[in-house]
Enzyme design. Sequence first.
Site, PDB file in Angstrom:
ATOM      1  N   GLU A   1      17.925 -10.652  12.787  1.00 50.30           N
ATOM      2  CA  GLU A   1      18.759 -10.660  11.595  1.00 50.30           C
ATOM      3  C   GLU A   1      19.947 -11.610  11.665  1.00 50.30           C
ATOM      4  O   GLU A   1      20.438 -12.063  10.636  1.00 50.30           O
ATOM      5  CB  GLU A   1      19.269  -9.239  11.328  1.00 50.30           C
ATOM      6  CG  GLU A   1      18.187  -8.242  10.968  1.00 50.30           C
ATOM      7  CD  GLU A   1      17.504  -8.576   9.652  1.00 50.30           C
ATOM      8  OE1 GLU A   1      18.196  -8.805   8.649  1.00 50.30           O
ATOM      9  OE2 GLU A   1      16.266  -8.650   9.644  1.00 50.30           O
TER      10      GLU A   1
ATOM     11  N   SER B   1      21.465  59.202  -3.325  1.00 54.33           N
ATOM     12  CA  SER B   1      22.030  60.147  -2.361  1.00 54.33           C
ATOM     13  C   SER B   1      22.387  59.505  -1.033  1.00 54.33           C
ATOM     14  O   SER B   1      23.028  60.160  -0.197  1.00 54.33           O
ATOM     15  CB  SER B   1      21.045  61.295  -2.121  1.00 54.33           C
ATOM     16  OG  SER B   1      20.929  62.081  -3.285  1.00 54.33           O
TER      17      SER B   1
END
Length: 864
Positions: free
Chosen positions: A139, A543
């Site tokens: 690059e 309950s």
Amino acid sequence: MAPNDLRADRPLVGDRAPSNSQPPAPPPRPPRKTRRGGDGGGGGGGRRMGRLIARLAGFGLAVGLAGAAVGGVAAYGFYRQATVDLPEHAWLADYQPPQMSRIYAADSKLMAELALERRVFLPISAIPKRVQAAFTAAEDQRFWEHHGVDPIGIARAVISNVEGLASGRRAAGASTITQQVAKNMLVGNERSMMRKMREAVLAFRLETALPKERILEIYLNEIFLGAQAYGVAAAAMNYFNKGLDELSLGETAFLAALPKAPNNYNPARYPEAAKARRDWVLDRMAEDGAVTRAEADAAKQEPIVARGRARPDMVAVGQYFTEEVRRELVTRFGQDQTTMGGLVVRTSMEPDLQAATEAALRDGLMAYDRRRGGWRGPVARVVAATTEWMPALEGVPRPAGAPPEWRLAVVLSADAREARLGWLEKPDRATPAQPRQGSLLLEDLAWARPAARDGRLGAAPRRMQDVVAVGDVVLVESLPATPAQGRTPARPARLALRQVPQVEGAVVALDPQTGRVLAMAGGFAFEKSWFNRATQALRQPGSSFKPFVYLPALEMGIPPNQQLLDGPIEIRTPQGVWRPGNYSGNFNGWVTMRTALQKSLNLVTVRLAQEIGIDRVAETAARFHVIPNMPRVLSMALGAGETTVMRMAAAYASFANGGKEVAPTLIDSVQDRFGRLVWRADTRRCEGCDSGPGATPPRLVDERKQLTDPIAAYQMVSLLQGVVQYGTGTRAGAGLNRPVAGKTGTTNDYMDNWFVGFTPDIAVAVWIGYDEPRTLGSGETGGSTAAPVFHDVVAAALKDSPPVPFRAPPGVALVRVQLDNGQTILEPFRPGTENAARPPAPEEGGMVTTDTPAGVDSNLGGLY
């Protein structure tokens, strides 16, 4: 000659000539030059030509200077325009690329990866030099020499592009790695001269602000390399399933060949282009001296074999748990930090217990569905001809939530007692689907009664055609054949008919000493519904809320053997008269507090709430975080409020740990990408942890809030043990052979079933019901539906643990008493209350009518 003579010949300056004198004759002209040449000819014309050329040159110079001035002004204006709004670049000095976060279970197995981009960040020091050299060679060969923009590279690209015009070759770029960082991180990908100018200016600035190594580090971790890989580390894993230090030279060069056009060099689609580009990178590396020519030539002989990333083994269970963790992370750290911050999250989930919890809940829901849900028909219908059923079956979508061991099958034939079904089996992706066949027997379908819209079930099937028909697509599961049946070519496999239940449920299992959630299931299947019923659903506890009515009575010094009246009662309210009743419809007269809780007597609970005051009940519910703002109405004493499964599990856990507050936690710790601890659930102080080896042992200081005193907590534990031993929750502890305490819960019209309980080592809450509340059916109670799920979870959690008793706190008085059934137990008393139980009043026992200013809804309340 005399002066007079001179004056006569030529007048002096200022003297006038005589009036009659003639002017002197002009001097003779020189001869004119001709164009024919000759001695001295043409001299005048050359001078004129020279003057013309000089004038033209001057004009050109003036025009050139003017043009240069205009161009300079234009260039300066262009530069000013390009740089007027340049983004700030100094932040790149501390920039960290987005990195996936990982969630781990308690045994360090990977649960999930959270990411917008699959990226693994590596500092430049951890990236091998050969990898760095490959990318700079491909690059930006002069990366280490230029100052952001490479004039030599630009000139080389211009020459190459001019030469390539004739051949139509694609123009080559001259962007440096620094320019690419500026483009990717700061200015974007717009194709314009303005962007190139801004990119170049920022490249110069980056070079002055950051070292080369930092620029290369950002580039190598940020660059997109295809295959869903951002950065070189992720690319190495996604292409070759290797770390960067494991790559061969050829593989390294291939990765460096990708930045220009990753899709064009995909080795699976374009192997020749990928190899040509890879070889070009190797040549460049040899030119730069990064490798020798011999190494480059040898690497060119390597084939490019993309193996793909082998995903790490991930926990296959706990989707509800994982999603709850993700939501908590987003709340605590934000969306961006959660998905891009590289967090390492350690959770409390135990995979084996999680798998057992999900299986227990799934089995419980399926058992209820087979008992009450009936058969709701096939998934789809297809043409079942011999040559057409396979492609038709492949087109049928799989029902959401079907477990992986279930498969879609089509009915190929059916007689009175047996049906032949076919399905497609695909062992792996590479193997084409193979047809398989099995048998469905009528004897296994007694549960498959047709379901009517009103919830009633039809008669049991008498023949196979009452359940399925040819062409029906159904869900089946392979069952092991019994010895009597065996397996023959005529009956290759025995199948069981399956369907995804409509009823839902939730389970939470946590450590009562720490609050760490060990397992959580929020429904039948996460694929079916993401809604987590363990944490997000508010349901009536029925309950199972009653312990928070009895606890304040114990705190007030009322002993567990206090006689309480179980008789009819009427309560006049502004909304009308409320007449609560017991589940059995009977009255038991005078009973002890223990008996009342064991039998879950509603009338005793209402009377007790009246006696101690509903405000005290509401305060207890808020103190234990069950119902933060409970309405002050008596029906709330029977569980008419709303709470979550997680809250109930934590509240009951406080009974098991001596009354300490329990804050449920799913996350143990969170570390950032650098391994620094950023959050931890355990906030206990460690006294003596910094002392030397000769000092006293370190001690963790438990600073949690004391919700109730240890004696009251232990009394409640003892009462809830009686519920499991002798009361409504016997199925919860059957065969566990260890101390178990808990309470059932069922709301009006059987809409919600609960069982919440604990041992000294684990607390578990179970809820079963429909998302849209409707009856589960007459007789479907928490003791019959939810308690078996609790049993299976506790059995899986403690299968390898010895029984541990509940520890009595210091100061509690244990007195042997005889129960109504003749059993004797050690009843725990608060000191001084052993003989404080009041005898029943002889005149009491009939109908009691009382007024209350608070509204009571007679349709609310726990039944059992």
